[in-house]
Design an enzyme around this catalytic site. Structure first.
Site, PDB file in Angstrom:
ATOM      1  N   GLY A 247       0.765  -1.240   0.000  1.00 36.66           N
ATOM      2  CA  GLY A 247       0.000   0.000   0.000  1.00 36.66           C
ATOM      3  C   GLY A 247       0.792   1.285   0.000  1.00 36.66           C
ATOM      4  CD  GLU A 284       0.351  -9.402   1.113  1.00 38.23           C
ATOM      5  OE1 GLU A 284      -0.601  -8.628   0.876  1.00 38.23           O
ATOM      6  OE2 GLU A 284       0.252 -10.375   1.876  1.00 38.23           O
ATOM      7  N   PRO A 285       4.217  -5.286  -1.560  1.00 37.82           N
ATOM      8  CG  PRO A 285       6.447  -4.763  -2.059  1.00 37.82           C
ATOM      9  CD  PRO A 285       5.587  -5.727  -1.291  1.00 37.82           C
ATOM     10  N   GLY A 286       3.100  -3.268  -4.322  1.00 39.74           N
ATOM     11  CA  GLY A 286       2.733  -3.334  -5.732  1.00 39.74           C
ATOM     12  C   GLY A 286       3.010  -2.015  -6.420  1.00 39.74           C
ATOM     13  NE  ARG A 287      -0.923   3.038  -5.586  1.00 41.46           N
ATOM     14  CZ  ARG A 287      -2.090   3.254  -6.177  1.00 41.46           C
ATOM     15  NH1 ARG A 287      -2.140   3.986  -7.272  1.00 41.46           N
ATOM     16  NH2 ARG A 287      -3.196   2.748  -5.677  1.00 41.46           N
ATOM     17  CE1 TYR A 327     -10.191   3.224  -7.558  1.00 35.18           C
ATOM     18  CE2 TYR A 327      -8.288   3.273  -9.016  1.00 35.18           C
ATOM     19  CZ  TYR A 327      -9.219   2.565  -8.286  1.00 35.18           C
ATOM     20  OH  TYR A 327      -9.182   1.199  -8.289  1.00 35.18           O
ATOM     21  CB  CYS A 353     -19.296   7.383 -26.768  1.00 34.40           C
ATOM     22  SG  CYS A 353     -18.870   7.540 -28.511  1.00 34.40           S
ATOM     23  CE1 TYR A 381      -3.825  -2.100  -8.385  1.00 36.81           C
ATOM     24  CE2 TYR A 381      -2.259  -0.425  -7.702  1.00 36.81           C
ATOM     25  CZ  TYR A 381      -2.883  -1.629  -7.493  1.00 36.81           C
ATOM     26  OH  TYR A 381      -2.559  -2.381  -6.388  1.00 36.81           O
TER      27      TYR A 381
END
Length: 431
Positions: A247, A284-287, A327, A353, A381
């Protein structure tokens, strides 16, 4: 050649009159591979990983890349080669890890809605641990494990009711969120899990949210987790590892999240002070590993001045870059080849559209039709959430290593999109 680095983007710089990622010209890559195009820096991903590795030097820690951030095989392979484990939330993600050379024993399976088929496949693959998110899931996992004659290694995800101070859609550790076991029921849930013959308790897990840019939520969550470990072990259930999730945020627009090594120095000091310094850890790093490693290149199709707003219409859209629409997220947008002309204020929008198809509001740009723009911080993401809305083909992806470019995903074709579809028989239509 003069070089000018962009704030918060150490691997992106203007050299002369054009933008480079590492040693690769983004203009040249757009000409070679077309647009929209995602381009990732290997050096940026390895530098982000190295910050975690420095913070954990001498500790028993398994870094598990949260692959929902970016699940492209070429990205997964890099982290597998560095010895990382993986945090997956579906059988599809597990399949991708194995296809990219990741080790099953280093896979953590998270997610609130695991199916029996997913549980069965994960057990047969020999994954390292299930992060169980409800009491009902414990019972089902026990049944599946017993049907295979196995024990499922489990960690129970705790909802510590900690406010991560981030966007509500990516907050996961509050009482109102769907994730994890309520703090008040954790001890009795562990006792139930310990009594189930198909389960083997390995650890405890929490994950409080994403794009967190302050230390306080992590320190608060750590204290609550350690209180729970003490209570669980006092009830007679040993806990072998502590999983603090991921996170950690990145710099999209001047945010100043703590550096990974500095944050973990404080968290490890808290562990030591409370007597848990030798406990095995998982994160658990991602971003924070991939977000600022990527850019999305897009061509300006049309400029459409208006009475209230000026629209810069580009060939990338919300199906390629969904974060702004989902977001209300901000990502920097810069020219690949800057113009020496006065800037104007533009709404940068895509061709889909939907009025929600925007990439950036009120951006000051000197831009003309046919110019290339780079949407920054596009490594996380974006491609993993891309869709075929409006029957648009998903973009190609390129991995840059110094001055070398590797095509790691070909651009999708319309034939690719329609490959699994079938037309009904003409006679059926006639009736």
């Amino acid at each position: 050649m003069s070089s000018k680095r962009l704030p918060g983007q150490p691997h992106i710089a203007y050299r002369g009159d054009e933008l480079f990622l590492e040693e690769a010209s983004l203009n040249a890559l757009a000409q070679q591979f077309g647009t929209p195009l995602f381009v990732y820096s290997k050096a940026a991903m390895m530098a982000a990983l190295a910050a975690y590795q420095r913070g954990f030097a001498g500790r028993k820690v398994q870094i598990c890349y949260a692959m929902k951030a970016n699940s492209t095989l070429g990205v997964i392979q890099l982290f597998a080669q560095e010895g990382c484990g993986f945090d997956v939330v579906s059988l599809g993600e597990l399949t991708r890890v194995l296809a990219a050379g990741g080790q099953a024993s280093r896979i953590i399976f998270s997610g609130v809605g695991k199916t029996r088929a997913e549980m069965r496949a994960a057990l047969q693959a020999g994954i390292g641990c299930f992060n169980v998110e409800s009491e009902a899931e414990l019972e089902v996992l026990n049944e599946v494990a017993l049907s295979l004659g196995r024990q499922a290694p489990v960690s129970i995800r705790v909802n510590p009711n900690v406010d991560p101070q981030t966007h509500p859609y990516i907050s996961t550790g509050l009482k109102g969120n769907k994730f994890g076991i309520a703090h008040e029921r954790v001890v009795q849930t562990y006792q139930r899990a310990d009594a189930l013959p198909g389960l083997r308790i390995e650890g405890i897990d929490c994950h409080i949210g994403s794009q967190i840019i302050q230390e306080a939520p992590y320190l608060d969550a750590m204290d609550r987790m350690l209180d729970l470990v003490q209570a669980i072990e006092a009830a007679g259930v040993p806990i072998h590892h502590i999983d603090l999730g991921g996170g950690l945020g990145i710099d999209y627009n001047g945010e100043t999240p703590p550096e990974a090594d500095q944050l973990w120095a404080k968290l490890l000091a808290k562990l030591d002070a409370r007597g848990f310094g030798q406990r095995a850890l998982m994160i658990e790093p991602g971003r924070s590993l991939v977000g600022n490693a990527g850019v999305c290149l897009t061509e300006v199709l049309y400029l459409k001045p208006g009475e209230q707003k000026n629209f810069c219409i580009v060939d990338a859209a919300m199906n390629d870059l969904p974060r702004p629409a989902m977001y209300q997220a901000y990502q920097q947008i810069v020219p690949v080849k800057p113009r020496s002309a006065p800037e104007e204020t533009w709404e940068v929008v895509g061709p889909i559209c939907e009025s929600g198809d925007w990439l950036g509001h009120d951006r000051n740009l000197a831009v003309q039709q046919g110019d290339l723009l780079a949407v920054l911080s596009a490594g996380a993401y974006c491609m993993s959430m891309a869709s075929n809305y409006n029957t648009r083909n998903r973009a190609a992806e390129v991995l840059v290593e110094g001055g070398h470019a590797h095509l790691i995903r070909e651009r999708e074709s319309y034939a690719d999109q329609m490959r699994l579809e079938r037309l009904p028989l003409a006679a059926t239509i006639a009736r």
